[in-house]
Every structure is written in structure tokens, then in C-alpha cells.
Design an enzyme around this catalytic site. Sequence first.
Site, PDB file in Angstrom:
ATOM      1  N   ALA A   1       0.873  -1.168   0.000  1.00 16.67           N
ATOM      2  CA  ALA A   1       0.000   0.000   0.000  1.00 16.67           C
ATOM      3  C   ALA A   1       0.912   1.220   0.000  1.00 16.67           C
ATOM      4  CB  ALA A   1      -0.901   0.000   1.235  1.00 16.67           C
ATOM      5  N   SER A   2       0.850   2.009  -1.055  1.00 18.45           N
ATOM      6  CA  SER A   2       1.791   3.103  -1.258  1.00 18.45           C
ATOM      7  C   SER A   2       1.598   4.209  -0.225  1.00 18.45           C
ATOM      8  CB  SER A   2       1.632   3.678  -2.664  1.00 18.45           C
ATOM      9  OG  SER A   2       1.843   2.687  -3.643  1.00 18.45           O
TER      10      SER A   2
END
Length: 391
Positions: free
Chosen positions: A91-92
Site C-alpha cells: 500500500a503506497s
Amino acid sequence: MPPPQPDALADALIRVPRHEFIPPRAWAVPQGVGTPPAAASGYWIDQHRDPDRWWRAVYSDSVIVTQLDGGRTELTPANAAAPSTAPSCAASSPLLVTAGLRHLAVRPGDRVLDVGGGTGWTSGLCAYLAGDDALVTAVEIDPGLAGTAAENLARCGLRPSIVTGDAATELPAPHDHSDDLFDRVHVTCGVTHIPYAWVERTRPGGHIVLPYNPPIGRLLRLTVHEDGSATGRFGEECSYMPLRSGDGTTVSGQETANADTDPRVRSLDSDPESLLAPAPGLQVLLASLVGDEPWVSGSGSVLLTDGVSRATVEDSGRLTQTGPRDLWDEAESVHRAWTRQGRPGLDRIGFTVTPQRQYVWVDDPAVPAVSAVRALDEAADNATTVGASLG
């Protein structure tokens, strides 16, 4: 079509909360200035054993790693910390996610392609911004990740189309099947060679936002034109996992060569400091034209490499270059050209993609920067020759 409301993205972040896309156990990697050295490489989060730590990580700017080595290596604290393993899904950083979506500027009614859907969070945000699940199609190369993303999205009441496939070679039609074109293409994996299919499948006037990563990454926003080209400019510095092909390898568009060549040794003509910590404009040119920017090694030497060729500058000023390319000479040439052109920043540097080629440019989208560098070098050589003959 009505423009988006100023707070549309902020509303999307509330309605499509990040925590729904984070597994109970994962590896958090803090981002940004001020990160304590002990935490910079990452730490384990477990929602059941330490819920407070899990929630703090999820709602910080940390990257949350959710898969290693394409799923071949179990995600454990030891494996995540091991230098021999590579993250393959995460998850950036929320700051980068929001920056990319602001550049993308999804409007209600836009058809959106989300390349590398991963955990599903960006697909959900795009669906909320577009105003209709049927307008968003996500492409994920890993079937397991595609299934996980669908489950995560369903918990938020969202069901955009999630297609398992290789977005570098073949793209699905928009989910609503109204035509074959998208208004927006959102890419969440690092790209060094942009698949022209992304331009072909974007409506003229539409935008493509991607992490351009050769290897120092920056967000790149392209606008597609009627003639089949796309041009745009660079934004925030970023780091994303590379685009994967169907066989699990990364897609670079670069060829390698034999590195077995005799070393070339000389003394430096200029201070190497001029190439260290380059300004953003020079950084883009070095990354694109040379393949990297110089950095200081643990031993104090300055290094520059493209993975095959290598340049090493010792404290004494002794330069050694190996491999098929003289990288330091190339970097000095780029620096000279950048200086002669007035040290352009990101406001003067952009990128062009056509069916035949793609390149970084300075000031003129029709002229590749590498051509400008060569022209300036030739002019300088001619001036030197004339000066010598007159002398």
C-alpha cells in the site's frame, strides 16, 4: 461534464478508508524526513497483538508491504527485513497516492484504468471519484492479489472490474463497454519504458499518470493528443515497485551488454561535487540519459553505475570507468549541457511518447534532450578547435 469539487479527493479518502486495504499483519516502512534511523528500514505491525501500533502505521505516511517475491516468500518479520527478499506488493505512501490522484484529476463520469491495482485502494478511490464502479477497470498481474483487492473493495461497497492480466502487453476494454478508450490511466508501478498501448487506449485530451522510474523516480503526468502522441511534465519524487511482466520479470525496455572491458583511468577535470545531490532538473536528465546519479559510498568514493558499466571516483580524484560506457564522461556532458541551457528546472523539462520513440526534452517537446546534449557538445568541440587554430 461537471468539474470535481475541490474536496472530492479528501471525501474519497474518508469514504474509501485505507485501513480496509491493509492486512492484519504486514511490514511498515516509514517515509519522509525525520524518520528515526532505527525505523527507516521498516518494522512489523500486527493488528491483533498491538492494535495501536497497527493503526498508527496505517494512518501514517508509511508504505505497508503486503507481499514478498511475488508471493513466493512468506511475509514474516525476518523475511521482510532480509536484504535477499524483495517487496512485490504494498500500500503506497498516502502522500504519493493523493499527489498522483490530484495529477490524474478524475472527474465524475470519467472512465479510468488502474494499472497494478495491488491491494485495491487506488481502484476504490478512482471509483469514488468517477462516481460509478462501472467506469473503473483495474488490471493486476497476480491472480491472488486481484482476488484480495476484490474482497477489500467489497467491504467498502465497491465493485469495479478487476482483470487479471499483463497491462504492458494487453489492456481490457472499459468495464462499461461503451468504447475502447479510457479518459484516465492511473499507474501504480515504476516504469522505465512506457507501453504505447496506454497512449493508444487513452482518449485525446485524457491523462496518464505514472511513476517514471529510470531508476530515480518521479511522478509523470502525460496528456494524450489527437496525433497519437503524449506529452507531459514531471512532479513529485517517488519510489514504486517496478512493472512486472507475465513471467514475473520486470519491464525495463533496456538492453544489457557485456561488462568485461579494460578499465579506463584518468584524473578528474572538475570537482565531483557538481554532480552530487543534483537539482531536480539535472536529476531527471541524469536518470534518463545516464541511468543514475552519482552517490557517495561507505568508503568515501563516489560511484555511478547503470548496472553494467561503472564509474568510481577516489578521494585523490582518480577516476576509473569500466564496462561498455564511460558513465562519468556522459554525466559530465549532461551537466555541461544543463548548465549552458540555464540550469532548467522541472518547469522546463518534460517527456514525449510517440509510436516510434519516447524521450525526455528541455523546452521543446519535439527535440529529445539527448540530441540537445550532443549538439551543445559538438558546438563546444568546434569552438575549441577554432580557438586552437586561431591561437
